[in-house]
Design a protein around this motif. Structure first.
Motif, short mmCIF file in Angstrom:
data_model
loop_
_atom_site.label_atom_id
_atom_site.label_comp_id
_atom_site.label_asym_id
_atom_site.label_seq_id
_atom_site.Cartn_x
_atom_site.Cartn_y
_atom_site.Cartn_z
N ASP A 242 0.82 -1.20 0.00
CA ASP A 242 0.00 0.00 0.00
C ASP A 242 0.86 1.26 0.00
O ASP A 242 0.53 2.26 -0.64
CB ASP A 242 -0.96 -0.01 1.20
CG ASP A 242 -0.22 -0.20 2.53
OD1 ASP A 242 0.98 -0.54 2.49
OD2 ASP A 242 -0.84 -0.02 3.59
N GLU A 271 -5.87 4.86 -5.79
CA GLU A 271 -6.87 3.98 -6.38
C GLU A 271 -6.59 3.75 -7.87
O GLU A 271 -6.78 2.65 -8.39
CB GLU A 271 -8.27 4.57 -6.19
CG GLU A 271 -8.74 4.62 -4.75
CD GLU A 271 -8.83 3.23 -4.13
OE1 GLU A 271 -9.29 2.30 -4.83
OE2 GLU A 271 -8.42 3.08 -2.97
N LYS A 274 -3.76 1.23 -8.12
CA LYS A 274 -4.23 -0.13 -7.88
C LYS A 274 -4.95 -0.68 -9.12
O LYS A 274 -4.76 -1.84 -9.50
CB LYS A 274 -5.17 -0.16 -6.67
CG LYS A 274 -4.47 0.10 -5.35
CD LYS A 274 -5.36 -0.27 -4.17
CE LYS A 274 -6.65 0.49 -4.17
NZ LYS A 274 -7.51 0.12 -3.02
N PRO A 285 -8.12 -8.58 -8.34
CA PRO A 285 -9.15 -7.63 -7.87
C PRO A 285 -9.39 -7.72 -6.38
O PRO A 285 -9.61 -6.69 -5.72
CB PRO A 285 -10.38 -8.04 -8.68
CG PRO A 285 -9.84 -8.64 -9.93
CD PRO A 285 -8.59 -9.36 -9.51
N SER A 286 -9.35 -8.92 -5.81
CA SER A 286 -9.58 -9.04 -4.37
C SER A 286 -8.43 -8.42 -3.57
O SER A 286 -8.66 -7.78 -2.53
CB SER A 286 -9.74 -10.51 -3.99
OG SER A 286 -8.57 -11.25 -4.34
N ALA A 288 -6.58 -5.93 -4.59
CA ALA A 288 -6.72 -4.48 -4.72
C ALA A 288 -7.79 -3.94 -3.79
O ALA A 288 -7.63 -2.88 -3.17
CB ALA A 288 -7.03 -4.12 -6.17
N ARG A 289 -8.91 -4.66 -3.67
CA ARG A 289 -9.98 -4.19 -2.78
C ARG A 289 -9.54 -4.20 -1.32
O ARG A 289 -9.96 -3.36 -0.52
CB ARG A 289 -11.22 -5.06 -2.97
CG ARG A 289 -11.98 -4.77 -4.25
CD ARG A 289 -13.34 -5.44 -4.22
NE ARG A 289 -13.25 -6.89 -4.14
CZ ARG A 289 -13.16 -7.71 -5.20
NH1 ARG A 289 -13.18 -7.19 -6.43
NH2 ARG A 289 -13.07 -9.02 -5.03
N ALA A 290 -8.68 -5.15 -0.97
CA ALA A 290 -8.22 -5.25 0.42
C ALA A 290 -7.16 -4.21 0.78
O ALA A 290 -6.89 -3.97 1.96
CB ALA A 290 -7.67 -6.65 0.68
N ARG A 292 -5.75 -0.72 1.56
CA ARG A 292 -6.26 0.56 2.04
C ARG A 292 -5.15 1.61 2.01
O ARG A 292 -3.96 1.28 2.06
CB ARG A 292 -6.77 0.43 3.47
CG ARG A 292 -7.97 -0.48 3.61
CD ARG A 292 -9.22 0.20 3.04
NE ARG A 292 -10.40 -0.63 3.19
CZ ARG A 292 -10.85 -1.46 2.25
NH1 ARG A 292 -10.21 -1.57 1.10
NH2 ARG A 292 -11.95 -2.18 2.44
#
Length: 714
Positions: A242, A271, A274, A285-286, A288-290, A292
């Motif tokens: 991150d 964002e 990512k 995708p999972s 990237a969603r996780a 923060r």
């Protein structure tokens, strides 16, 4: 005939077999056609082909043009390669694109200023985690490892999607390392050429390393290592995914996305990074969603001013001494903390809106104190080094010195009557004239009419040559009689350095902020050959005049109890007031004036500037011993609080002098402390109390009746 005809060769028709045996050229063996007919056919064919060849480009065969065109392209390529080798040397991409941070110390080690960008050591791509490299490649140059410096597909994708930059990483390295940020087609063409050049001579990893080590990340921070330490307080080799994604998003617009000021913008930009990493296959995708936005960990650095009057002047000299490369450096200057504090105190007394400047240096040019104005925060303009003002009668040093060099003597006389002819008719102060006056008295009393006549006697060219020998580089008008009264402008530091040349009888003196490194005998011999000295007689007589000016002339307010030399100066309409002189191992120049060049209201060089000069010298030379000059070196930054040498301090303690017993004992408050003057069994003593403790010294004899205790010697 078509353009391709000269290149087209018809298949020749079959010719009859030659007759066997030998035959005459014009014979007809075997009853066949004559050989001469065959030659005639060849001639006709050649004549037909020759005009066709001449119908190429501009009367030349196409092959001629192609050969020479290829040669011209090759020559142009060689010239471009040579041009790139000169204007874009590969070594330049290894250097920081901004000046690294430089910390300046006073001669006692006190930090006084820090200036420059935050730059740290370069990164090694092999030691970086994959997610760090992938974040930058995804958002900046996805096809970095497959293109040759220019990526047409990347440009088209950026134009269509708005994600990613049109320039490759190699182009960006070429842009911020070698080129200016101007947006022109010429600069873009040069950027592409240099990108090809870099790709030809460097490996992909080397290009990426240099890019990551030099890119700007906002907050005056350059390079990935400095950015990761600044924003997250960790080395780039330990960055989390991150954190790497947020840093990768900053390089497009570092000031706009800097998370310390615009965290929400930095998070939105992250964002996009990512999404680019998902599109490039670096993240699922999972994952990237996780991910923060990371938490910042910014550690405050020790506070130092980025500039002071002295630091602004010293910094360019320090950059030349500092070693090239990444990382901050620390250099010791010639500034003396004690003398700078004294200078700040004595110049704080200037009344009204008038500005003040003070320069104190050693006779060899090492500047130990500098005041460029009343308040640096309000006006960083340095009136000691940047303001060009009229020196007034302090310029008379050069006129009288030129006369002495021409063989005149201090005892020679000159007409001191009013000038009544010609277009320029200066007057003496207070209307003081006489039939004649000695050169020494004319200098001490600062006679204007004598100065103009002396200039005419020795010639303005000789006066200008003398000033040039002493290091004055400002323009001076030859043939102008007002030159004798100091109407040509110059800086205070330039004028003070000229007086330093007289003080040490070694000139020209170049003011400097760093002690000169030790030189070898060959360099010393070369420097000695370029320097000049006055003869013993000339130097003795000019010092005799300078001493007369301060002890019994216009500079009496500056007189000291030790050998002192100086000259007052006041420009027309009281617009500038100066005093420049030397005593002990210090040469000091003081200037007072208004920034808008309005009159000072009657302040002369012999009043406020002379008193400031005296106050500075009394406090500076009171201990008598001079400190050794520091050598320029590179030290660790000591950190801690700093002493802002040019920031005005508290108001000086007012001076007071009063008796406290019937024996005539007195208390004097002011300067650097408290002095009690009394006597023990008839022996006068002075008891001094200051920051360094208590000292007992022999006191002065009692003053004669009718004279105030503090009256300066005449």
């Amino acid at each position: 005939m078509s353009p391709r005809d000269p290149w087209y060769r018809r298949k020749p028709a079959e010719e009859p077999a030659s007759p066997a045996g030998y035959f005459a050229v014009h014979g007809t063996p075997g009853g066949g056609s004559p050989v001469s007919d065959r030659f005639a056919d060849w001639d006709q064919r050649l004549e037909a082909a020759e005009p066709a060849a001449k119908t190429g480009w501009f009367g030349r065969r196409k092959r001629w043009w192609i050969v020479r065109g290829a040669g011209a392209i090759l020559a142009l390529f060689i010239l471009i390669v040579a041009w790139l080798a000169v204007t874009a040397p590969l070594s330049k991409s290894l250097e920081p694109i901004a000046a690294p941070q430089l910390t300046l110390l006073a001669s006692d080690g006190t930090p006084i200023a820090r200036n420059g960008a935050v730059i740290d050591a370069p990164v090694d791509v092999d030691k970086l985690p994959d997610h760090v490299v992938e974040a930058f490649l995804a958002i900046e140059d996805r096809r970095f490892y497959s293109h040759w410096g220019i990526d047409p597909r990347g440009i088209a994708r950026a134009a269509f999607t708005g994600v990613g930059g049109g320039s490759t990483i190699t182009q960006q390295l070429a842009k911020f390392t070698f080129l200016t940020p101007e947006q022109t087609l010429t600069r873009k063409a040069r950027e592409m050429l240099i990108a090809f050049w870099l790709e030809a001579w460097l490996t992909k990893d080397e290009v990426l390393e240099r890019y990551l080590s030099n890119a700007y990340f906002g907050d005056n921070v350059y390079g990935l290592r400095a950015a990761s330490l600044h924003y997250f307080y960790r080395q780039p080799e330990r960055l989390k995914p991150d954190q790497a994604a947020m840093l990768a998003g900053l390089v497009q617009a570092p000031s706009r996305f800097a998370p310390t000021k615009h965290y929400d913008r930095a998070a939105r930009r992250m964002e996009m990074v990512k999404a680019a990493m998902v599109d490039a296959g670096y993240l699922t995708p999972s994952e990237a969603r996780a991910m923060r936005p990371p938490r910042l960990d910014v550690r405050p650095a020790p506070s130092l001013p980025t500039g002071t009057y002295f630091a602004d002047w010293a910094l360019p000299q320090g950059r030349k001494l500092a070693e090239a490369g990444y990382g901050g450096q620390t250099l010791t200057t010639t500034l003396d903390s004690r003398l700078q504090a004294i200078a700040r105190r004595v110049t704080a007394r200037v009344p009204g809106k008038a500005q003040v400047a003070l320069v104190a240096m050693r006779p060899n040019g090492e500047v130990v104190a500098m005041i460029g104005g009343k308040d640096y925060a309000r006006s960083p303009f340095n009136r000691a080094t940047q303001a060009r003002r009229q020196p007034g009668s302090t310029f008379k040093l050069f006129v009288w010195l030129a006369a002495l060099r021409e063989g005149m003597s201090a005892d020679d006389t000159i007409d001191n009557r009013p000038i009544t002819t010609g277009g320029y008719r200066p007057k003496n102060a207070a209307g003081n004239y006489s039939d004649s006056i000695t050169l020494e008295d004319a200098f001490a009393r600062s006679s204007n009419v004598a100065a103009v006549r002396l200039l005419q006697t020795v010639g303005s060219e000789n006066v200008i040559a003398t000033a040039r020998d002493l290091g004055v580089r400002s323009p001076m008008a030859e043939g102008d009689p007002s030159l004798a009264l100091g109407t040509s402008t110059m800086t205070l530091i330039e004028l003070t350095a000229a007086y330093a040349g007289v003080a040490g009888n070694d000139f020209p003196v170049v003011p400097r902020a760093f002690a000169e490194p030790e030189k070898g005998w060959l360099s010393q011999a070369w420097d000695w050959s370029k320097r000049e000295r006055l003869s013993g007689r000339t130097h003795g007589e000019i010092e005799q005049m300078l001493r007369a000016a301060i002890n019994r002339g216009t500079g009496r307010a500056a007189s000291l109890s030790i050998p002192n030399f100086g000259k007052t100066g006041t420009s027309q309409d009281y617009r500038d007031a100066l005093f420049v002189g030397y005593a002990g191992d210090l040469v000091v120049g003081v200037w007072i004036g208004n920034d808008d060049n309005t009159p000072l209201g009657g302040i002369t060089g012999g009043s406020v500037p002379a008193r400031i000069w005296r106050d500075f010298m009394v406090q500076a030379l009171g201990k008598g011993a001079s400190r050794p000059a520091p050598a320029p070196d590179v030290q660790d930054d000591p950190g801690g609080p700093i002493e802002p040498m040019d920031v005005p301090g508290p108001d000086a303690i007012p001076t007071a002098d009063f008796p406290f017993d019937e024996r005539g004992s007195r208390v004097r408050i002011g300067g650097e402390g408290v002095t009690v003057s009394t006597d023990i069994e008839g022996v006068p003593i002075d008891l001094r109390v200051n920051r360094e403790g208590i000292r007992i010294e022999p006191g002065p004899p009692p003053p004669p009746p009718g004279q105030a205790p503090n009256q300066p010697p005449q």
